[in-house]
Structures are given as C-alpha cells and as structure tokens.
Scaffold this motif. Structure first.
Motif, PDB file in Angstrom:
ATOM      1  N   UNK A  97       6.197  65.936 -12.188  1.00 52.56           N
ATOM      2  CA  UNK A  97       5.273  66.834 -12.863  1.00 52.56           C
ATOM      3  C   UNK A  97       5.954  67.659 -13.930  1.00 52.56           C
ATOM      4  N   UNK A  98       7.233  67.994 -13.701  1.00 53.42           N
ATOM      5  CA  UNK A  98       8.009  68.754 -14.675  1.00 53.42           C
ATOM      6  C   UNK A  98       8.675  67.828 -15.686  1.00 53.42           C
ATOM      7  N   UNK A  99       9.232  66.720 -15.206  1.00 51.95           N
ATOM      8  CA  UNK A  99      10.025  65.853 -16.059  1.00 51.95           C
ATOM      9  C   UNK A  99       9.180  65.026 -17.022  1.00 51.95           C
ATOM     10  N   UNK A 100       7.991  64.597 -16.585  1.00 47.11           N
ATOM     11  CA  UNK A 100       7.172  63.717 -17.421  1.00 47.11           C
ATOM     12  C   UNK A 100       5.740  64.208 -17.615  1.00 47.11           C
ATOM     13  N   UNK A 101       5.352  65.280 -16.960  1.00 51.24           N
ATOM     14  CA  UNK A 101       3.968  65.741 -17.046  1.00 51.24           C
ATOM     15  C   UNK A 101       3.021  64.918 -16.208  1.00 51.24           C
ATOM     16  N   UNK A 102       3.562  64.164 -15.248  1.00 54.00           N
ATOM     17  CA  UNK A 102       2.720  63.306 -14.415  1.00 54.00           C
ATOM     18  C   UNK A 102       2.191  64.124 -13.239  1.00 54.00           C
ATOM     19  N   UNK A 103       0.939  64.484 -13.302  1.00 58.19           N
ATOM     20  CA  UNK A 103       0.316  65.278 -12.257  1.00 58.19           C
ATOM     21  C   UNK A 103      -1.102  65.618 -12.656  1.00 58.19           C
ATOM     22  N   UNK A 127       9.701  64.911  -6.151  1.00 57.35           N
ATOM     23  CA  UNK A 127      10.968  64.353  -6.608  1.00 57.35           C
ATOM     24  C   UNK A 127      11.013  62.856  -6.356  1.00 57.35           C
ATOM     25  N   UNK A 128      11.825  62.115  -7.120  1.00 56.43           N
ATOM     26  CA  UNK A 128      11.929  60.672  -6.906  1.00 56.43           C
ATOM     27  C   UNK A 128      12.430  60.346  -5.503  1.00 56.43           C
ATOM     28  N   UNK A 173      -9.447  62.862 -16.857  1.00 58.93           N
ATOM     29  CA  UNK A 173      -8.719  63.499 -15.762  1.00 58.93           C
ATOM     30  C   UNK A 173      -8.097  64.804 -16.245  1.00 58.93           C
ATOM     31  N   UNK A 174      -7.991  65.782 -15.337  1.00 58.77           N
ATOM     32  CA  UNK A 174      -7.315  67.038 -15.675  1.00 58.77           C
ATOM     33  C   UNK A 174      -5.821  66.830 -15.423  1.00 58.77           C
ATOM     34  N   UNK A 175      -5.187  66.265 -16.417  1.00 61.91           N
ATOM     35  CA  UNK A 175      -3.777  65.914 -16.307  1.00 61.91           C
ATOM     36  C   UNK A 175      -2.898  67.094 -16.693  1.00 61.91           C
ATOM     37  N   UNK A 176      -1.728  67.205 -16.035  1.00 66.58           N
ATOM     38  CA  UNK A 176      -0.766  68.227 -16.426  1.00 66.58           C
ATOM     39  C   UNK A 176      -0.085  67.883 -17.746  1.00 66.58           C
TER      40      UNK A 176
END
Length: 281
Positions: A27-33, A98-99, A138-141
């Motif tokens: 969510x922080x590294x790629x905005x995936x969330x 985290x991965x 979608x409400x994406x981060x």
C-alpha cells in the motif's frame, strides 16, 4: 486522544502520529490498496454495511487478500467510541501488507472532523478518467491523479474537479458522483464511464425510484462532456453526491454562479430525511 483525530491499526488504538505500516507494505510502496470513507452521524458510521460490501468487492476484483469484516467493524466501533462527538468522518484503509506468503492485510481505521467546504464550485479537469483501467470503479489508494486534479481546481477557486472519460463522456468528480438536471430529469453517468459506484449515488437512485421521482442512470450518449459547459451557461443544473457531501446542488461552475434545479433540491431534501431515519440503509 483529542476526540477529533483517532487511529486504529494492528489490533488497537494508537497515537495518530505513530507510524503503522512497514516500508515494504504494498500500500505504501506501490499504492496497491483500497479504502472507504463514511460520514459519522450521531456517533455512527453512515451506511457502514454498504461501504464494507464495496470494500470486500474491490479487494476481490483487484486480486487482493480479503479482510475480516468483523475485525473492521470492531475497529470502527473502537474509533467511534474514542473519538466521541468530535468525529465527522471515518476512513477504512486496507492494503496487502508486507511481501511474503504469510503476510496479513494491513488494516488502518482513522477518524477525524468533517471537512469544511464552501458552496459547491466545480471546475473541469484537463485530465480524464480511464474507464478501461483496472482501478476504475474502485476507491483505490493509488489516488495521486485525483489529488492533483482537485489541487488544480482549488488553485482557481473551486472545491471539486469534474472528469470526462477517455471517450468524451461526463464521468465523475475526484471525490463525488455527478448528476445533471435537464428537462425535468436528474441523470447520472453510467458505470461504463469508469465512475465509482458510489454509496450515496446508489441510495439516491433507489430512494428516488421509490418516491416516483425522475432520477436515473444515463444511457451511453446522453451526457457528453459538453454538458458541463451547458451547466456553466445555465442551461442545465449539476449536483454532486458523496459520503461526506450527501446530496448538494452545484452553485458555481468555473467562477460563474448557477441555479440549483428544483428536482435537485427535492432529491437532496428527501435524501436528508431518509438518511436521518436509517443510518445503515
């Protein structure tokens, strides 16, 4: 706790200034969330069940791990209890964590005061919503494009930016759905434009249908981008809907004062009344 700024993460309430995500969280590294925002009314999150259903659907659609909705509800309750009467908005954010094969999703719930906005003032954005994007609807981060569009609108005196889709149809605002009052009807762009299936939008459509009001989703060619210029010229009316806005008529289009249509005013009145009667419709 100040009562107006509350944060829950990792199973408990924390100091709002405390870091709560690992640096390698996607969510922080790629905005995936994904995230959801609710209005807080009388100490409760409005339409929470609808928001959580959309949250779960977005996680599944984007191939992200599911979150325990009972845990989300418990976190929401903790934030509402700690925030007290000062809370006006609540946000639920979920990222993959985290991965690693055993990573749990990161869940963060925050509460704060309701935003203070002036009269609804929209500005056309030079950028567009890509209706073919995997994030559309979608409400994406991954929210930078919307933040930049809104910032550009604010610089010229607006408080919302309107976006077209790539085909030249009216789509939505950066944080709101849009309706057009024209010829005695209130129309909103269809989901094929890439707009968010907004919770307030859905309630407006459903409650208006129950009341027999002429409010509907527009067909593919009914709301071209040029309709915003029609609104600026006063030939049609505009309205915005959103979790924190509710239903509001647009009063200014790019610096030009415009009237709020009678149907918009009636729909807004009915929405306020219904929402007051049922906080989790």
């Amino acid at each position: 706790m100040t009562g107006v700024d509350v944060l829950w993460a990792g199973g408990w309430l924390r100091d709002p200034a405390e870091p709560v995500l690992r640096g390698d969280d996607a969510g922080f590294a790629t905005g995936l969330g994904v995230f959801e925002t609710c209005a807080v009314v009388g100490g409760r999150a409005f339409a929470l069940t609808r928001h959580l259903h959309r949250l779960a659907a977005s996680l599944a659609a984007l191939g992200l791990p599911p979150v325990d909705l009972d845990e989300v509800r418990a976190a929401v309750a903790a934030v509402l209890d700690a925030g007290g009467d000062g809370l006006g908005r609540l946000r639920v954010t979920v990222s993959p964590g985290a991965p690693g094969g055993h990573a749990r999703p990161s869940l963060v719930v925050t509460g704060g005061p309701a935003p203070v906005r002036g009269a609804p003032h929209v500005v056309r954005s030079p950028w567009v919503r890509n209706e073919r994007s995997p994030l559309a609807g979608h409400k994406s981060t991954s929210y930078a494009a919307d933040a930049l569009a809104l910032a550009a609108a604010v610089r010229v005196g607006g408080n919302e930016a309107l976006l077209a889709d790539t085909r030249g149809a009216l789509c939505e605002g950066t944080g709101s759905n849009v309706f057009v009052e024209r010829d005695g009807e209130l129309l909103t762009p269809g989901l094929a434009t890439g707009c968010l299936p907004g919770v307030t939008r859905a309630l407006v459509l459903a409650w208006s249908a129950e009341a027999g009001l002429p409010v509907r989703e527009a067909g593919p060619d009914e709301l071209p981008w040029t309709v915003v210029e029609d609104a600026r010229q006063g030939r049609v009316g505009l309205a915005l809907t959103g979790s924190l806005r509710g239903v509001v008529g647009v009063e200014v289009v790019e610096g030009v004062a415009v009237p709020v249509g009678p149907l918009t005013a009636e729909v807004a009145r009915r929405f306020r009344a219904r929402a007051a009667d049922d906080l989790d419709p």
